[in-house]
Enzyme design. Structure first.
Site, PDB file in Angstrom:
ATOM      1  N   SER B 109       0.843  -1.190   0.000  1.00  0.00           N
ATOM      2  CA  SER B 109       0.000   0.000   0.000  1.00  0.00           C
ATOM      3  C   SER B 109       0.886   1.250   0.000  1.00  0.00           C
ATOM      4  O   SER B 109       1.703   1.411  -0.896  1.00  0.00           O
ATOM      5  CB  SER B 109      -0.941  -0.049   1.199  1.00  0.00           C
ATOM      6  OG  SER B 109      -2.057   0.764   0.984  1.00  0.00           O
ATOM      7  N   GLU B 208      -2.270  -3.243  -7.693  1.00  0.00           N
ATOM      8  CA  GLU B 208      -3.482  -3.509  -6.895  1.00  0.00           C
ATOM      9  C   GLU B 208      -3.963  -2.174  -6.354  1.00  0.00           C
ATOM     10  O   GLU B 208      -3.204  -1.197  -6.335  1.00  0.00           O
ATOM     11  CB  GLU B 208      -3.166  -4.462  -5.732  1.00  0.00           C
ATOM     12  CG  GLU B 208      -2.145  -3.956  -4.717  1.00  0.00           C
ATOM     13  CD  GLU B 208      -2.693  -3.062  -3.603  1.00  0.00           C
ATOM     14  OE1 GLU B 208      -3.897  -3.160  -3.284  1.00  0.00           O
ATOM     15  OE2 GLU B 208      -1.924  -2.247  -3.065  1.00  0.00           O
ATOM     16  N   HIS B 279      -5.278  -5.583  -1.055  1.00  0.00           N
ATOM     17  CA  HIS B 279      -5.841  -5.372   0.275  1.00  0.00           C
ATOM     18  C   HIS B 279      -6.838  -6.478   0.589  1.00  0.00           C
ATOM     19  O   HIS B 279      -8.025  -6.237   0.791  1.00  0.00           O
ATOM     20  CB  HIS B 279      -6.472  -3.991   0.352  1.00  0.00           C
ATOM     21  CG  HIS B 279      -5.459  -2.884   0.422  1.00  0.00           C
ATOM     22  ND1 HIS B 279      -4.652  -2.551  -0.647  1.00  0.00           N
ATOM     23  CD2 HIS B 279      -5.093  -2.047   1.430  1.00  0.00           C
ATOM     24  CE1 HIS B 279      -3.855  -1.548  -0.289  1.00  0.00           C
ATOM     25  NE2 HIS B 279      -4.100  -1.226   0.953  1.00  0.00           N
TER      26      HIS B 279
END
Lengths: 309, 309
Positions: B109, B208, B279
């Protein structure tokens, strides 16, 4: 709001998202007609293809029709999403020719992509300003927005002024001259590193956004900072950053004012706020790619671009 | 999940957002200790300053302490936001030295910013993988995620495999070799045009994201496309794009599959989906900056990086 204005040819098209509030766009069309204008509505202005106002070929054709229409002013029904993916296919020389002949392209939000690409690819100027649906077609359109639009129509707009927060009147900054450019921050950040972001040196950059949490605003400003865009400007004008949702129990005091303070710590140029521009009813029109004079006198700020006609 | 593993020195720090779910992080710490590891928790791992795990100087010091710790593995408590604004101040030679001595940095992230900057500035490799809070400290940690983490700890990870959607087995693509890199799309897009995005030619890019509507995913992919990043890759691996909210009455069929189809129409390289990364609980570990062999056999896809030790 019926005033006597010179009748102009106004072309309305949809380069981005599909119109969902058709009533608002129709109200906007009627309002422009009531002002005496010759309003031409693009045949695909109300077309819908998924989220888009028609597929890519349809929206591209609409932009090129607008450029070939000979209109005095091209406005969009709305922003949304859809222009960035069209950028490589737009015929910039065609649009540049239209601008040179007097066509003024006006839009905001997603339209920022076209403002940027037009200037980057063809040094053609345009406007950040109202959309037909949300602004000109509002049930009770904002008076300042309408006045500014009329100024554009009449070719008599010379600048915009606004009131700074008290704290900013303390600054020693008095004036700067440079090319005005800007618009939606998310769009501008999304063009960094591409051929569609104009390289404006000594510019005056204005920014607004909607629905973006301050941490995302900060991350986008960080991109402009680290890409060297901010260092090349003489001033940054922050418009309205609206309609974002705080994250309770996590923000803990992190808000737009935090981001503005951080931005000021990162750049050596003035950062002025409260510019009446963004996803709000009260918005001025701002030229994109035009030399302006920015001046501050106490709490009064002015952007003056002089006569364009 | 108690297995006999070689005891390692694991350093836990918080370079991004403040930990709010302290119980989860404490569970993660205990789990690592129960596995026999020597877990060192950075003194500011639980610090909170607005949204951040401490102010910039605090988080920067934590990163540098982690690099100086001599740990085998550095993991983060969580992602969130905060690394991009630290990037100019990070001492890359210090981190590079740690990597050269065997320290492996792991995160995802917001951590993608550090993966990218480390490779761009110092050609130092790192990992995209679990965070302590959400992953290692989950009440019931995912078995695949734990196995992959153990493989990293044991230095025996050689690659990851996953199952492609049936339609992708039809493709003529069989294999490619290149440097694997990637992570969170929003972070990678926000680094375009800055010194922190590595210039990876002939790479294999994995992506992602979480909480981003497909139109925003598409806009970010468009930035990578128009900036020339995608054209330099040999393949794109799409992980999980989760937790976004459809816009009823506006999307009208526009969804992630639409974006993937559009992406395939824009690039000449294979775009494989369903990579178990993002996630989501079930995530593999993926090296960043390491040459890999990507192979497809029917519906089975493999990324193999061979022995690193």
């Amino acid at each position: 709001m019926l005033r006597r204005v010179s009748a102009k040819h106004i072309y309305i098209c949809s380069p981005s998202s599909a119109v969902r509030d058709k009533a608002a766009v129709r109200r906007g069309i009627k309002r422009l007609q009531a002002l005496g204008h010759d309003v031409e509505v693009d045949p695909d202005a109300f077309t819908s293809h998924m989220r888009f106002a028609g597929d890519d070929a349809t929206r591209l054709a609409a932009i090129h029709r607008a450029a070939s229409s000979g209109a005095d002013i091209v406005v969009t029904t709305r922003g949304g999403y859809g222009l960035t993916r069209l950028l490589p296919a737009i015929r910039y020389p065609l649009l540049k020719k239209a601008v040179d002949k007097g066509t003024q392209f006006v839009g905001l939000s997603d339209f920022t992509a076209l403002n940027c690409a037009l200037f980057a690819q063809a040094k053609a100027t345009s406007w950040q300003g109202p959309a037909v649906g949300e602004d000109l077609g509002a049930e009770e359109p904002d008076e300042i927005m309408l006045d500014c639009f009329e100024d554009l129509v009449e070719g008599r707009g010379e600048g915009s002024g606004w009131r700074l927060p008290a704290a900013e009147a303390q600054s020693r900054f008095r004036e700067a001259r440079g090319v005005l450019w800007g618009g939606n921050l998310a769009i501008i950040a999304s063009l960094v590193g591409t051929p569609w972001l104009p390289k404006v040196r000594g510019g005056i950059l204005f920014l607004e956004d909607v629905g973006e949490h301050p941490y995302r605003i900060e991350r986008m400003l960080t991109q402009l900072l680290h890409a060297g865009v901010l260092a090349q400007q003489k001033a940054i004008l922050l418009g309205q950053f609206t309609n974002w949702r705080p994250v309770p129990h996590h923000d803990k005091g992190f808000k737009m004012a935090t981001v503005v303070a951080w931005l000021r710590s990162q750049v050596k140029i003035p950062v002025l706020t409260d510019l009446p521009f963004g996803h709000v009813p009260t918005k001025v029109l701002l030229p994109f790619g035009v030399p302006v004079h920015l001046a501050v006198d106490g709490r009064d700020a002015y952007v003056v671009w002089g006569h364009r006609h």
